[in-house]
Scaffold this motif. Structure first.
Motif, mmCIF file in Angstrom:
data_model
loop_
_atom_site.group_PDB
_atom_site.id
_atom_site.type_symbol
_atom_site.label_atom_id
_atom_site.label_comp_id
_atom_site.label_asym_id
_atom_site.label_seq_id
_atom_site.Cartn_x
_atom_site.Cartn_y
_atom_site.Cartn_z
ATOM 1 N N MET A 36 15.540 23.110 24.502
ATOM 2 C CA MET A 36 15.822 21.932 25.334
ATOM 3 C C MET A 36 15.317 22.142 26.769
ATOM 4 O O MET A 36 14.786 21.224 27.391
ATOM 5 C CB MET A 36 17.331 21.685 25.325
ATOM 6 C CG MET A 36 17.729 20.248 25.612
ATOM 7 S SD MET A 36 16.844 18.998 24.672
ATOM 8 C CE MET A 36 17.756 19.010 23.139
ATOM 9 N N LEU A 37 15.475 23.401 27.246
ATOM 10 C CA LEU A 37 14.962 23.706 28.586
ATOM 11 C C LEU A 37 13.437 23.614 28.616
ATOM 12 O O LEU A 37 12.848 23.116 29.580
ATOM 13 C CB LEU A 37 15.408 25.109 29.022
ATOM 14 C CG LEU A 37 16.837 25.216 29.548
ATOM 15 C CD1 LEU A 37 17.184 26.662 29.848
ATOM 16 C CD2 LEU A 37 17.025 24.352 30.789
ATOM 17 N N TYR A 44 15.701 16.917 33.368
ATOM 18 C CA TYR A 44 15.071 16.326 32.181
ATOM 19 C C TYR A 44 15.637 16.933 30.898
ATOM 20 O O TYR A 44 15.694 16.264 29.864
ATOM 21 C CB TYR A 44 13.551 16.483 32.241
ATOM 22 C CG TYR A 44 12.934 15.646 33.329
ATOM 23 C CD1 TYR A 44 13.086 14.254 33.311
ATOM 24 C CD2 TYR A 44 12.231 16.209 34.369
ATOM 25 C CE1 TYR A 44 12.548 13.470 34.314
ATOM 26 C CE2 TYR A 44 11.682 15.428 35.377
ATOM 27 C CZ TYR A 44 11.847 14.055 35.341
ATOM 28 O OH TYR A 44 11.317 13.290 36.340
ATOM 29 N N ALA A 45 16.080 18.205 30.947
ATOM 30 C CA ALA A 45 16.712 18.805 29.768
ATOM 31 C C ALA A 45 18.016 18.075 29.457
ATOM 32 O O ALA A 45 18.314 17.783 28.290
ATOM 33 C CB ALA A 45 16.961 20.299 29.994
ATOM 34 N N ARG A 54 23.969 10.437 16.745
ATOM 35 C CA ARG A 54 25.186 9.647 16.517
ATOM 36 C C ARG A 54 24.865 8.314 15.855
ATOM 37 O O ARG A 54 25.543 7.882 14.921
ATOM 38 C CB ARG A 54 25.917 9.401 17.848
ATOM 39 C CG ARG A 54 26.654 10.607 18.391
ATOM 40 C CD ARG A 54 27.806 11.032 17.495
ATOM 41 N NE ARG A 54 28.851 10.012 17.417
ATOM 42 C CZ ARG A 54 29.925 9.989 18.195
ATOM 43 N NH1 ARG A 54 30.118 10.927 19.079
ATOM 44 N NH2 ARG A 54 30.826 9.031 18.065
ATOM 45 N N VAL A 55 23.846 7.650 16.340
ATOM 46 C CA VAL A 55 23.463 6.351 15.776
ATOM 47 C C VAL A 55 23.011 6.529 14.330
ATOM 48 O O VAL A 55 23.396 5.761 13.440
ATOM 49 C CB VAL A 55 22.353 5.707 16.634
ATOM 50 C CG1 VAL A 55 21.717 4.530 15.907
ATOM 51 C CG2 VAL A 55 22.919 5.251 17.969
ATOM 52 N N MET A 96 20.993 14.294 26.032
ATOM 53 C CA MET A 96 21.796 13.081 25.862
ATOM 54 C C MET A 96 21.113 12.111 24.902
ATOM 55 O O MET A 96 21.759 11.513 24.045
ATOM 56 C CB MET A 96 22.024 12.406 27.221
ATOM 57 C CG MET A 96 23.145 13.068 28.001
ATOM 58 S SD MET A 96 23.643 12.098 29.435
ATOM 59 C CE MET A 96 22.267 12.328 30.509
ATOM 60 N N VAL A 97 19.802 11.962 25.051
ATOM 61 C CA VAL A 97 19.069 11.061 24.156
ATOM 62 C C VAL A 97 19.161 11.555 22.720
ATOM 63 O O VAL A 97 19.442 10.788 21.795
ATOM 64 C CB VAL A 97 17.589 10.942 24.604
ATOM 65 C CG1 VAL A 97 16.751 10.249 23.541
ATOM 66 C CG2 VAL A 97 17.504 10.185 25.920
ATOM 67 N N LEU A 98 18.965 12.866 22.531
ATOM 68 C CA LEU A 98 19.032 13.443 21.185
ATOM 69 C C LEU A 98 20.414 13.228 20.582
ATOM 70 O O LEU A 98 20.559 12.843 19.418
ATOM 71 C CB LEU A 98 18.712 14.936 21.266
ATOM 72 C CG LEU A 98 18.526 15.642 19.934
ATOM 73 C CD1 LEU A 98 17.254 15.130 19.257
ATOM 74 C CD2 LEU A 98 18.433 17.150 20.125
#
Ligand SMILES: [Zn+2]
Length: 236
Positions: free
Chosen positions: A1-2, A189-190, A202-203, A195-197
């Motif tokens: 992620m970093l 940005y990480a 979840r969706v 959060m997006v991932l």
């Protein structure tokens, strides 16, 4: 992620570096600096600062009084958004560092620049030198860069311009890091990527359950979640 955060940081800075190629600066400011060096000699340099969204260019030159003049700031909310400037360089030290670094042959005809890129913080930088006293045989100006790429400056296109043009209009892909800004942007940005991932997962899980499937492996459960998933062991 970093790593993803770091990659996004570079892509954002490189994307920003395209802005000056198509637009004039949102803000341009000129100041005259003078100081006495260690030998007590009086030194003078002009600082010209160009600014775009996410980009700050500090330009230094020694003479050309007539070529540095204030221009009114363009009023634009978006373009005047200033990136997080963690370490505003001391302009006198910066100017000395640039002149020491490039050792220009014709100091009086040389313009030195330090251009910093990035958002939310300035995180990458490049330094450049243009000696525009006389075009070279191939019709370009003598240029040098550190930490960034330069495109060809056609002397015919710039001769006779009454002001010092921003170097950023000819610079591409900065790669020298500004460490504090690089760390902040990478974390920024990480976090956004994480959060997006998280939201995407979840969706996806919710949609699988709505369709009566196991949220983790999509095994068909016919809307009966009470016994858990025999395929992957979810809730068993
Ligand atoms: Zn399952």
């Amino acid at each position: 992620m970093l790593l993803l955060g770091l990659i996004i940081n570079f892509l954002v800075a490189w994307g920003l570096s395209m802005i000056p190629h198509t637009l004039g600066p949102a803000n341009t400011k000129a100041v005259q600096l003078s100081w006495n060096d260690e030998d007590g000699e009086h030194r003078m340099v002009y600082l010209l600062r160009h600014q775009w969204f996410g980009i700050v260019e500090n330009q230094y030159h020694q003479t050309r009084r007539s070529r540095s003049h204030d221009r009114p700031n363009q009023i634009s909310i978006w373009w005047s958004w200033t990136p997080l400037d963690l370490f505003e360089p001391n302009p006198i030290e910066q100017s000395q560092a640039l002149f020491n670094r490039f050792q220009p042959e014709n100091p009086e005809a040389t313009v030195l620049s330090r251009v910093r890129y990035g958002f939310p913080a300035l995180s990458l930088q490049g330094r450049s030198m243009i000696d525009d006293s006389a075009p070279q045989a191939n019709g370009t100006y003598e240029t040098q860069t550190r930490g960034i790429f330069f495109d060809r400056i056609d002397a015919n296109n710039t001769l006779g311009k009454p002001e010092v043009w921003p170097h950023a209009q000819h610079l591409w892909f900065p790669y020298h890091p500004i460490w504090a800004g690089l760390i902040i942007n990478t974390l920024f940005y990480a976090c956004i990527s994480a959060m997006v991932l998280y939201l995407v997962i979840r969706v996806r899980n919710a949609r699988r359950m709505l369709r009566g499937r196991c949220p983790y492996c999509a095994y068909e459960m016919h809307h009966d979640f009470s016994l858990g998933c025999p395929e992957c062991g979810w809730r068993c």
